[in-house]
Design an enzyme around this catalytic site. Structure first.
Site, PDB file in Angstrom:
ATOM      1  N   LEU A 158      32.895  28.882 -18.349  1.00  0.00           N
ATOM      2  CA  LEU A 158      34.008  28.171 -17.727  1.00  0.00           C
ATOM      3  C   LEU A 158      34.495  28.875 -16.466  1.00  0.00           C
ATOM      4  O   LEU A 158      34.931  28.218 -15.519  1.00  0.00           O
ATOM      5  CB  LEU A 158      35.145  28.010 -18.733  1.00  0.00           C
ATOM      6  N   LYS A 159      34.394  30.196 -16.431  1.00  0.00           N
ATOM      7  CA  LYS A 159      34.795  30.922 -15.222  1.00  0.00           C
ATOM      8  C   LYS A 159      33.915  30.541 -14.041  1.00  0.00           C
ATOM      9  O   LYS A 159      34.429  30.254 -12.943  1.00  0.00           O
ATOM     10  CB  LYS A 159      34.709  32.424 -15.483  1.00  0.00           C
ATOM     11  N   VAL A 160      32.598  30.507 -14.219  1.00  0.00           N
ATOM     12  CA  VAL A 160      31.737  30.170 -13.075  1.00  0.00           C
ATOM     13  C   VAL A 160      31.827  28.689 -12.744  1.00  0.00           C
ATOM     14  O   VAL A 160      31.662  28.299 -11.579  1.00  0.00           O
ATOM     15  CB  VAL A 160      30.275  30.617 -13.297  1.00  0.00           C
TER      16      VAL A 160
END
EC number: 1.1.1.291
Length: 321
Positions: free
Chosen positions: A166-168
């Site tokens: 989810l961060k990338v």
């Protein structure tokens, strides 16, 4: 609990500062002696090595610039991982890599969490940044007090590795938005629009976004300073591409963004501030995208408040069913 923190750079220094400011028993380590000295002067303990931090602390947080750096630190810490130890990876890294390193920790009786942050360095500085956390629920409950000290909104994303995905994904969206904001501002200027008015039109319209309301301001100021560089954008875009490739998603826009930043790096250098990707269009048009009244850097004007867990929309309804 005693917490160790490895990596006192732009983001790590601010996150660990929130822990220290709020009374957490903190030991720090960094390759920069000056950064460590500053924390020791403010009340932190000096860490001798990653191994010593893992040996003497209950939880060790890493916030490092690359997967390779995280791997190197883990190899030092691993012999000291014992039952009940917690490794918290706050770097932006690859899902597969954090699972690989986490498996080593778990095999030795420890717990592993990927918990990257999102929202900009200005919010990391005030403890108001958002945090994703991927781990089992029991571990999440153990570390939640630390997470809500470093961040305002904390989302349990699922198993180890889910937070890194989810961060990338969200960094990809921010990059795409940065490029489109640059194109919008340059096009408006070329069409004879006042840039102060253009900024407000974008802000109050369906075209607004977090990126516009922050990065467009430092673009218009001319500083272009958000403490994030083109090489980091390229790294994150590559991580996003790997996630898509592993899941057989045929991307169309992402490869174009990589090409744009490859060109930016070739022109201006990999350590150039990422909003200066707009210089490609400034040079092509001969226009300066500047306007008075905007700040040189973003500051968080929200007061620091205790963090809380974010519950995904629809989760409670699913549980009831």
């Amino acid at each position: 609990m005693k917490v160790g923190f490895i990596g006192l750079g732009n983001v790590g220094g601010k996150l660990s500062g929130s822990l220290l400011r709020n009374g957490i028993d903190l030991t720090v380590h960094d390759l920069s002696a000056a950064l460590v000295d500053d924390f020791v002067a403010r009340g932190a303990s000096r860490g001798e090595s990653p191994a010593q931090l893992m040996r003497d602390c209950d939880a060790v947080i890493t916030c490092l610039p690359s997967p390779a750096a995280s791997d190197a630190v883990m190899q030092e810490m691993l012999p000291e991982v014992t039952e009940g130890k917690i490794w918290m990876e706050m770097s932006t890294t690859d899902e597969a890599e954090v699972k690989r390193l986490g498996a080593m920790v778990i095999e030795r009786g420890g717990a592993a969490v990927d918990c990257p942050v999102s929202g900009g360095c200005h919010r990391a500085d005030t403890g108001n940044i958002s945090i994703f956390a991927g781990c089992d629920r029991e571990t999440f409950e153990r570390i939640l007090p630390f997470l809500t000290t470093m961040g305002r909104r904390v989302l349990h994303t699922g198993d180890l590795g889910s937070a890194s995905i989810l961060k990338v994904v969200t960094n990809y969206l921010a990059t795409a938005n940065l490029v489109t904001c640059c194109e919008a501002l340059v096009t408006a200027k070329a069409a004879g629009m006042d840039l102060n008015t253009t900024y407000e039109a974008m802000k109050i319209s369906s075209g607004t976004s977090f990126v516009h309301e922050t990065e467009s301001q430092v673009i218009l100021n001319g500083s272009r300073d958000i403490s994030f560089t083109m090489d980091l954008v390229k790294k994150d875009a590559g991580l996003f591409h790997e996630v898509a490739k592993r899941n057989n998603v045929p991307l169309e826009i992402a490869p174009m963004l990589v090409d744009i930043f490859d060109d930016g790096i070739a022109r201006y250098g990999e350590r150039e501030l990422s909003p200066n990707i707009i210089k490609r269009l400034e040079e092509a048009t001969g226009l300066d995208i500047l306007a008075p009244g905007f700040p040189p850097e973003m500051l968080d004007d929200e007061p620091e408040e205790p963090g809380y867990e974010v519950i995904p929309q629809g989760t409670e309804q699913q549980a009831a069913e």
